[in-house]
Design an enzyme around this catalytic site. Structure first.
Site, short mmCIF file in Angstrom:
data_model
loop_
_atom_site.label_atom_id
_atom_site.label_comp_id
_atom_site.label_asym_id
_atom_site.label_seq_id
_atom_site.Cartn_x
_atom_site.Cartn_y
_atom_site.Cartn_z
CG LEU A 45 -2.11 -0.96 1.22
CD1 LEU A 45 -2.78 -0.95 2.58
CD2 LEU A 45 -3.09 -0.59 0.12
CG ASP A 46 -0.40 4.29 1.52
OD1 ASP A 46 -1.36 4.67 0.82
OD2 ASP A 46 -0.52 3.97 2.72
NE ARG A 47 2.24 3.63 -6.90
CZ ARG A 47 0.97 3.30 -7.07
NH1 ARG A 47 0.34 2.60 -6.14
NH2 ARG A 47 0.32 3.65 -8.16
CG MET A 48 5.08 3.15 1.98
SD MET A 48 6.65 4.07 1.95
CE MET A 48 7.38 3.50 3.48
#
Length: 217
Positions: free
Chosen positions: A194-197
């Site tokens: 998620l969230d490009r993490m």
């Protein structure tokens, strides 16, 4: 540019990635074992061609290019694919024997990258694989001067027909055709989050062992 010729918007293609965390303690001790585990999961997930991989090469003059080919084998010595040695990738790998591989397993939010030097397979290994291919593919290897300009589809089909007539049962192994092995020195496993993490864990060859490093997403 009018409305009818405007390219489609990319806004609707945004997506979120969410996958099981990829942690250092969960990794296999070496990248080939880890690849085998992930490859098995890609097969079990029903990916249409989990062995499809992008092969990136670079000419001696520094001109890069990439294309999709099929992985035909892997073990602790490396990742194997076959091609026409006179094709563009064949010429690139002769001039500059290094390659990058990418397995884009989008539907399971994973990808694997491999980098390393490239060596040709022995003539015996290439011949054994060639003889295991379907008859049509063996004739096709002779008929296609891969990457060369062809005047027409008819020209290509006529060449195939002539060669099939010449060898109706067992075409020989072409001298210009065979396998390459990419010997890994870096293998990165990417798991979407998620969230490009995203999780990115890389095995890096250090002498006779492997070092595992986490990379920022």
């Amino acid at each position: 540019m009018d409305a009818t010729s405007r390219p489609p918007s990319l806004a609707g293609l945004r997506r979120t990635y969410e996958g099981h965390p990829l942690l250092e303690e969960d990794l296999a001790p070496d990248p080939i074992s880890q690849f085998a585990a992930w490859f098995g999961e890609a097969v079990d997930a029903g990916l249409p061609e989990p062995n499809a991989m992008v092969v990136a090469t670079c000419s001696a003059g520094g001109r890069p290019t990439a294309r999709t080919v099929l992985l035909k084998g892997y073990d602790e010595t490396g990742f194997v694919f076959y091609t026409n040695y006179e094709s563009r990738k064949g010429r690139d790998l002769t001039e500059n024997p290094r390659a990058g591989l990418l397995f884009p397993w989008h539907s399971i939010r994973r990808q694997v990258r491999v980098e390393g030097p490239v060596v040709r397979l022995s003539r015996e290994e290439s011949a054994a694989y060639f003889r295991s291919r379907p008859y049509g593919s063996r004739i096709g290897a002779w008929a296609s001067r891969q990457s060369a300009v062809v005047g027409s589809r008819q020209e290509l089909d006529e060449r195939y027909a002539r060669l099939a007539e010449r060898w109706p049962e067992d075409p020989p192994v072409p001298d210009f055709w065979g396998g390459f092995r990419v010997v890994p020195v870096e293998v990165e496993f990417w798991q979407g989050q998620l969230d490009r993490m995203h999780d990115r864990l890389r095995y890096r060859r250090a002498g006779d062992s492997w070092v595992v490093e986490r990379l920022a997403p």
